[in-house]
Design a protein around this motif. Structure first.
Motif, PDB file in Angstrom:
ATOM      1  N   ILE A   1       0.832  -1.213   0.000  1.00 23.30           N
ATOM      2  CA  ILE A   1       0.000   0.000   0.000  1.00 23.30           C
ATOM      3  C   ILE A   1       0.861   1.255   0.000  1.00 23.30           C
ATOM      4  N   THR A   2       1.818   1.333   0.944  1.00 29.65           N
ATOM      5  CA  THR A   2       2.603   2.562   1.099  1.00 29.65           C
ATOM      6  C   THR A   2       3.640   2.758   0.011  1.00 29.65           C
ATOM      7  N   ASP A   3       4.188   1.665  -0.511  1.00 30.67           N
ATOM      8  CA  ASP A   3       5.252   1.805  -1.501  1.00 30.67           C
ATOM      9  C   ASP A   3       4.725   1.683  -2.930  1.00 30.67           C
ATOM     10  N   LEU A   4       4.078   0.575  -3.236  1.00 28.86           N
ATOM     11  CA  LEU A   4       3.610   0.366  -4.608  1.00 28.86           C
ATOM     12  C   LEU A   4       2.499   1.335  -4.999  1.00 28.86           C
ATOM     13  N   ILE A   5       1.451   1.393  -4.155  1.00 26.80           N
ATOM     14  CA  ILE A   5       0.260   2.171  -4.528  1.00 26.80           C
ATOM     15  C   ILE A   5       0.469   3.664  -4.331  1.00 26.80           C
ATOM     16  N   LEU A   6       1.087   4.056  -3.227  1.00 28.83           N
ATOM     17  CA  LEU A   6       1.215   5.476  -2.912  1.00 28.83           C
ATOM     18  C   LEU A   6       2.513   6.108  -3.394  1.00 28.83           C
ATOM     19  N   ARG A   7       3.465   5.285  -3.896  1.00 25.85           N
ATOM     20  CA  ARG A   7       4.701   5.886  -4.394  1.00 25.85           C
ATOM     21  C   ARG A   7       5.021   5.450  -5.816  1.00 25.85           C
ATOM     22  N   GLN A   8       5.240   4.160  -6.045  1.00 22.40           N
ATOM     23  CA  GLN A   8       5.770   3.704  -7.324  1.00 22.40           C
ATOM     24  C   GLN A   8       4.790   3.884  -8.481  1.00 22.40           C
ATOM     25  N   ILE A   9       3.535   3.545  -8.262  1.00 24.06           N
ATOM     26  CA  ILE A   9       2.560   3.676  -9.355  1.00 24.06           C
ATOM     27  C   ILE A   9       2.339   5.137  -9.751  1.00 24.06           C
ATOM     28  N   PRO A  10       2.145   6.075  -8.797  1.00 28.27           N
ATOM     29  CA  PRO A  10       2.032   7.482  -9.199  1.00 28.27           C
ATOM     30  C   PRO A  10       3.262   8.011  -9.920  1.00 28.27           C
ATOM     31  N   ILE A  11       4.467   7.568  -9.496  1.00 25.27           N
ATOM     32  CA  ILE A  11       5.682   8.023 -10.167  1.00 25.27           C
ATOM     33  C   ILE A  11       5.746   7.464 -11.587  1.00 25.27           C
ATOM     34  N   ALA A  12       5.474   6.173 -11.727  1.00 26.89           N
ATOM     35  CA  ALA A  12       5.576   5.535 -13.041  1.00 26.89           C
ATOM     36  C   ALA A  12       4.573   6.105 -14.040  1.00 26.89           C
ATOM     37  N   HIS A  13       3.369   6.451 -13.567  1.00 26.87           N
ATOM     38  CA  HIS A  13       2.302   6.904 -14.469  1.00 26.87           C
ATOM     39  C   HIS A  13       2.040   8.402 -14.371  1.00 26.87           C
ATOM     40  N   GLN A  14       2.877   9.117 -13.586  1.00 20.72           N
ATOM     41  CA  GLN A  14       2.717  10.562 -13.450  1.00 20.72           C
ATOM     42  C   GLN A  14       1.300  10.943 -13.043  1.00 20.72           C
ATOM     43  N   ILE A  15       0.799  10.270 -12.000  1.00 21.18           N
ATOM     44  CA  ILE A  15      -0.541  10.549 -11.487  1.00 21.18           C
ATOM     45  C   ILE A  15      -0.423  11.584 -10.377  1.00 21.18           C
ATOM     46  N   ARG A  16      -1.035  12.728 -10.554  1.00 20.45           N
ATOM     47  CA  ARG A  16      -0.936  13.798  -9.554  1.00 20.45           C
ATOM     48  C   ARG A  16      -2.040  13.626  -8.515  1.00 20.45           C
ATOM     49  N   ILE A  17      -1.749  12.759  -7.537  1.00 19.88           N
ATOM     50  CA  ILE A  17      -2.761  12.478  -6.514  1.00 19.88           C
ATOM     51  C   ILE A  17      -2.631  13.397  -5.309  1.00 19.88           C
ATOM     52  N   VAL A  18      -1.512  14.088  -5.201  1.00 18.49           N
ATOM     53  CA  VAL A  18      -1.292  14.991  -4.079  1.00 18.49           C
ATOM     54  C   VAL A  18      -0.976  16.366  -4.632  1.00 18.49           C
ATOM     55  N   ARG A  19      -1.609  17.366  -4.103  1.00 19.08           N
ATOM     56  CA  ARG A  19      -1.422  18.715  -4.631  1.00 19.08           C
ATOM     57  C   ARG A  19      -1.139  19.673  -3.480  1.00 19.08           C
ATOM     58  N   SER A  20       0.134  20.085  -3.379  1.00 20.58           N
ATOM     59  CA  SER A  20       0.552  21.080  -2.392  1.00 20.58           C
ATOM     60  C   SER A  20       0.219  20.677  -0.956  1.00 20.58           C
ATOM     61  N   ILE A  21       0.348  19.373  -0.671  1.00 21.69           N
ATOM     62  CA  ILE A  21       0.135  18.912   0.705  1.00 21.69           C
ATOM     63  C   ILE A  21       1.408  18.216   1.179  1.00 21.69           C
ATOM     64  N   PRO A  22       2.061  18.724   2.213  1.00 24.42           N
ATOM     65  CA  PRO A  22       3.342  18.155   2.653  1.00 24.42           C
ATOM     66  C   PRO A  22       3.177  16.863   3.443  1.00 24.42           C
ATOM     67  N   VAL A  23       2.675  15.810   2.787  1.00 24.11           N
ATOM     68  CA  VAL A  23       2.476  14.531   3.463  1.00 24.11           C
ATOM     69  C   VAL A  23       3.631  13.565   3.216  1.00 24.11           C
ATOM     70  N   CYS A  24       4.591  13.959   2.385  1.00 28.83           N
ATOM     71  CA  CYS A  24       5.643  13.040   1.982  1.00 28.83           C
ATOM     72  C   CYS A  24       6.471  12.573   3.160  1.00 28.83           C
ATOM     73  N   ASN A  25       6.735  13.457   4.116  1.00 29.95           N
ATOM     74  CA  ASN A  25       7.554  13.076   5.267  1.00 29.95           C
ATOM     75  C   ASN A  25       6.876  12.002   6.104  1.00 29.95           C
ATOM     76  N   ILE A  26       5.574  12.165   6.325  1.00 27.76           N
ATOM     77  CA  ILE A  26       4.824  11.153   7.087  1.00 27.76           C
ATOM     78  C   ILE A  26       4.785   9.840   6.304  1.00 27.76           C
ATOM     79  N   HIS A  27       4.569   9.967   5.012  1.00 26.38           N
ATOM     80  CA  HIS A  27       4.544   8.785   4.147  1.00 26.38           C
ATOM     81  C   HIS A  27       5.880   8.039   4.211  1.00 26.38           C
ATOM     82  N   ALA A  28       6.985   8.771   4.213  1.00 27.25           N
ATOM     83  CA  ALA A  28       8.310   8.148   4.253  1.00 27.25           C
ATOM     84  C   ALA A  28       8.501   7.349   5.538  1.00 27.25           C
TER      85      ALA A  28
END
Length: 348
Positions: A86-113
């Protein structure tokens, strides 16, 4: 003199041509790997979620012939793998691979990491905990009755989870989100000032040492000690029993032990095989960055290693199905159940 200069220039030109050719080839391979990732990651996510959910459901029923202690470890490993999916494939790798902009100006990356690395570390260290439990069960009979219990397994798993969460809090302060910078679905990045600091170097190397270098060493050592004990015990047993081929309590014990050993070795071997390339490339890249290596692993090799590492989150169910007869039967029943309902509904 002129001929010498011409020869040197020709060699330099040839060397530069070869270097450009190598870089072009690496770029082409990397582009091909990225194209594969666009298909690979969604398939892994589509397989990983139902497979791990099925594993948790089947194991929690307690009908696979495994002890409650072993079941707890396997359920925890499946839950950790599910979180990684969930955290790596769905919330990181798939959006990066397909350029899906699911997050917009929300600093959640640190919590996600923090959540991502904690889940990955838990997946690794749950495997180590399971390996140690099986080592105690097979090699330490006096300690077995006290250690290999459901309560001890719960305590060990809870402690490992808390320690891994605390251990990965530093990512929150080290990373900066790219979401807020470029409004793109990239993960996090480390600023140049942080990356060249001695503190970051020490933290990153310590992270690689704790996961997965130390688990690698522990799993290999524990399995080596287990194999040595089994060989010695088998020779002693054959001497005691002589040529008697009749079945006895010892025979049933050896059969049960053999199944446990096969499960242990396949899980351990699967972890080492799928993590090895990623671990070696990550450490080599960090050493190169510090200037202690003249050769940097190609980026596409690191990407392939990362793909293999993520594959480990979806393989344990196959391992259980291959090595455990009762688990395989339960898996067949779960898969057949919706088909049976559909057939009954059509007949009605």
């Amino acid at each position: 003199m002129a001929s010498v200069r011409a020869s040197s220039s020709a060699k330099a030109g040839s060397s530069g041509f070869l270097e450009r050719g190598r870089m072009f080839l690496e770029f082409q391979i990397l582009a091909a790997v990225h194209a594969v990732q666009k298909i690979y990651y969604p398939i892994m996510a589509a397989v990983g979620i139902p497979v791990n959910l099925l594993t948790i459901k089947i194991l929690c029923q307690g009908t696979c012939g495994l002890s409650k202690c072993v079941t707890r470890y396997l359920v925890a490993m499946a839950a950790a793998d599910l979180l990684v999916v969930i955290t790596d494939l769905i919330l990181r790798q798939i959006p990066i691979a397909h350029q899906i902009r699911i997050v917009r100006s929300i600093p959640v990356c640190n919590i996600h990491a923090v959540l991502l690395y904690a889940a990955t570390d838990c997946s690794v260290w749950f495997t180590v905990s399971f390996t140690f439990d099986r080592f105690v069960a097979i090699c330490c009979h006096k300690l077995k009755t006290k250690y290999c219990t459901e309560k001890t397994a719960a305590v060990i798993l809870g402690t490992v989870t808390v320690l891994n969460c605390l251990n990965n809090i530093f990512w929150y302060f080290m990373y900066q989100p790219w979401y807020t910078m470029y409004n793109n679905p990239w993960f996090c990045y480390v600023s140049v000032l942080v990356k060249i600091s001695g503190l970051w170097t020490a933290i990153e190397l310590l992270h690689y040492i704790l996961t997965p270098c130390v688990p690698f060493v522990l799993i290999l050592l524990l399995n080596a000690f287990t194999v040595r004990y089994i060989l010695v015990a088998s020779r002693a047993r054959r001497r005691l029993r002589g040529h008697d081929s009749g079945e006895s309590t010892r025979d049933r014990e050896m059969v049960s032990r053999r199944k446990s050993i096969i499960l242990l070795f396949v899980i351990s071997g699967n972890f080492i095989l799928l993590w090895a390339l990623f671990m070696m490339c990550s450490i080599a890249q960090r050493i190169w960055y510090l200037g202690y290596m003249s050769f940097q692993p190609a980026l596409f090799v690191l990407e392939i290693g990362f793909m293999l590492q993520l594959l480990s989150c979806c393989t344990n169910t196959c391992i259980y199905a291959v090595t455990q007869t009762k688990f395989r039967e339960q898996l067949k029943n779960v898969v057949k159940y919706p088909v049976t309902l559909i057939v009954k509904f059509i007949k009605c």
